[in-house]
Design a protein around this motif. Sequence first.
Motif, PDB file in Angstrom:
ATOM      1  N   PRO A 266       0.799  -1.232   0.000  1.00 20.08           N
ATOM      2  CA  PRO A 266       0.000   0.000   0.000  1.00 20.08           C
ATOM      3  C   PRO A 266       0.829   1.278   0.000  1.00 20.08           C
ATOM      4  N   ASP A 267       2.119   1.176   0.386  1.00 18.12           N
ATOM      5  CA  ASP A 267       2.962   2.376   0.396  1.00 18.12           C
ATOM      6  C   ASP A 267       3.510   2.700  -0.982  1.00 18.12           C
ATOM      7  N   GLU A 268       3.361   1.801  -1.954  1.00 22.43           N
ATOM      8  CA  GLU A 268       3.721   2.085  -3.341  1.00 22.43           C
ATOM      9  C   GLU A 268       2.482   2.618  -4.045  1.00 22.43           C
ATOM     10  N   VAL A 269       2.596   3.802  -4.644  1.00 21.06           N
ATOM     11  CA  VAL A 269       1.417   4.549  -5.084  1.00 21.06           C
ATOM     12  C   VAL A 269       1.486   4.886  -6.565  1.00 21.06           C
ATOM     13  N   ILE A 270       0.355   4.741  -7.234  1.00 17.46           N
ATOM     14  CA  ILE A 270       0.160   5.217  -8.605  1.00 17.46           C
ATOM     15  C   ILE A 270      -0.737   6.445  -8.515  1.00 17.46           C
ATOM     16  N   VAL A 271      -0.280   7.563  -9.050  1.00 17.30           N
ATOM     17  CA  VAL A 271      -1.022   8.825  -8.988  1.00 17.30           C
ATOM     18  C   VAL A 271      -1.611   9.135 -10.367  1.00 17.30           C
ATOM     19  N   ILE A 272      -2.936   9.244 -10.431  1.00 17.40           N
ATOM     20  CA  ILE A 272      -3.611   9.632 -11.665  1.00 17.40           C
ATOM     21  C   ILE A 272      -4.668  10.676 -11.319  1.00 17.40           C
ATOM     22  N   GLY A 273      -5.210  11.337 -12.337  1.00 18.56           N
ATOM     23  CA  GLY A 273      -6.275  12.304 -12.064  1.00 18.56           C
ATOM     24  C   GLY A 273      -6.505  13.259 -13.209  1.00 18.56           C
ATOM     25  N   GLY A 274      -7.301  14.283 -12.918  1.00 15.83           N
ATOM     26  CA  GLY A 274      -7.595  15.371 -13.843  1.00 15.83           C
ATOM     27  C   GLY A 274      -7.694  16.643 -13.033  1.00 15.83           C
ATOM     28  N   HIS A 275      -7.924  17.777 -13.706  1.00 16.11           N
ATOM     29  CA  HIS A 275      -8.006  19.019 -12.925  1.00 16.11           C
ATOM     30  C   HIS A 275      -9.451  19.464 -12.740  1.00 16.11           C
TER      31      HIS A 275
END
Length: 468
Positions: A266-275
């Motif tokens: 869980p401490d390894e993270v993939i960051v995705i998103g939009g504004h």
Amino acid sequence: MLMYRRLLAASAVFALLSGAAYAQDVKTAEALRDKALLDRTAWEITEDLTTTIGPRLVGSPAMERAKDWGVAKFKALGFTNIKVEQFAKPSWTRGEESGELVAPYPMKLNVLGLGRTVPTPPGGIEADVALFKTFADLVAAPESAVKGKIVVITQPMVRTQDASGYGVAGISRRAGPTEAAKRGAVAILIRSISTSDSTVAHTGVTAFGDGVATVPSAAIGVPEAEQLERLSKKGPLRIRLKLASTTDPNDVAWNISGEIKGSEKPDEVIVIGGHLDSWDVGTGALDDATGIGITTAAAKLIGELPKHPKRTIRVVMWGSEESGGSSEAYLAAHKDEVPKIVLAGESDEGADNIFALKLPAGAQGTPFATTVANVLSPLKILVAREASRGGGADISGLEQAGVPSVEMRQDASRYFDYHHTMDDTLNKVRPNELAQNVAAWTSLIYLVADSDIDFRALKPAGAAPAAK
């Protein structure tokens, strides 16, 4: 030696993705892909944001409502570790705007102030015109041709699938006001950075030059720019312009995030998103409510699996992309976490079909890339030979800090018809193409999240050996 290391890295990736677990991951990714094509979560998110909140300019009451909306949406969709991270952000507010050609004859101009423009004096400005067909022509002009005049730039934008025409034409908006100010202009009007033939003008942020007092700046629609260009060949032009914007140097914005927690790492993270923010015209559907919808829906679909993938998936609704600030604020808040962010990506190019994926440098030609290509092939998406060079404005800080990124290249052929205008509305979103985006993001992010792949360890072809 270099080739040997690359073969070792590729072999390591293959080993990590081999056997029964690998086969199950591919099967799950394909099932998620197919489920996403029928799922309406992204559409419902996009519809709700554009309808319930509307335009979302930083500093506006709507943007504060959008912040609360984002938190509520994450909770409703089952995300955890929801955070609201506030950062200082000066705001700009549009006021009354008007423009008119007064000579050789009266003609109303549908002006739209550029983001962060300074206002004119309360009574407006009236001056002769210095018209240039390109930004380069303005730069080459002597001060005597510009001083005391309203500059007009009529450079057109070229329609391209990959959005490359935007960078070329956008220089008129980004740097035109500063260059005009350097030469003593009193204001500037630009032909909208647009691929349409509409009279609807396009806004967008403009820059401030070091040590240069910028000038009032606005855009006009394509037909008006073409008319002024034709008229300029027949004789002098004179324009009256009024812009009444205001600024608040002490405002704030927010980055909002929620997670699908990893089951093993869980401490390894993939960051995705939009504004989450948008301009004040239109409802910011393509720019970027769809990006919020696509990435949130993708993570939500993965979160519905009986067992979460190994790594944590974090969706971020960045709070100030249009005028900048989100990227720097996010990096500052998460700088200690950077080594554990395994991948970053942003959806911010509308919602038309994705046609290509660019993976981090070194991933090309690996078994992982082959797997991804096979999973995405039914969506008519190719995995490019070129590495990702920039996955989005809001992840640029993470990229500069060394976080690997992906680029999902969407068909931008019609995106700049509506970008930054009052026509950026929900009816421009094509539901089937929106779903194709969700399917691509869902399957890719799942494959990364349930693997042990380390993109930082994959050296690009031709890379220099590490120092001893």
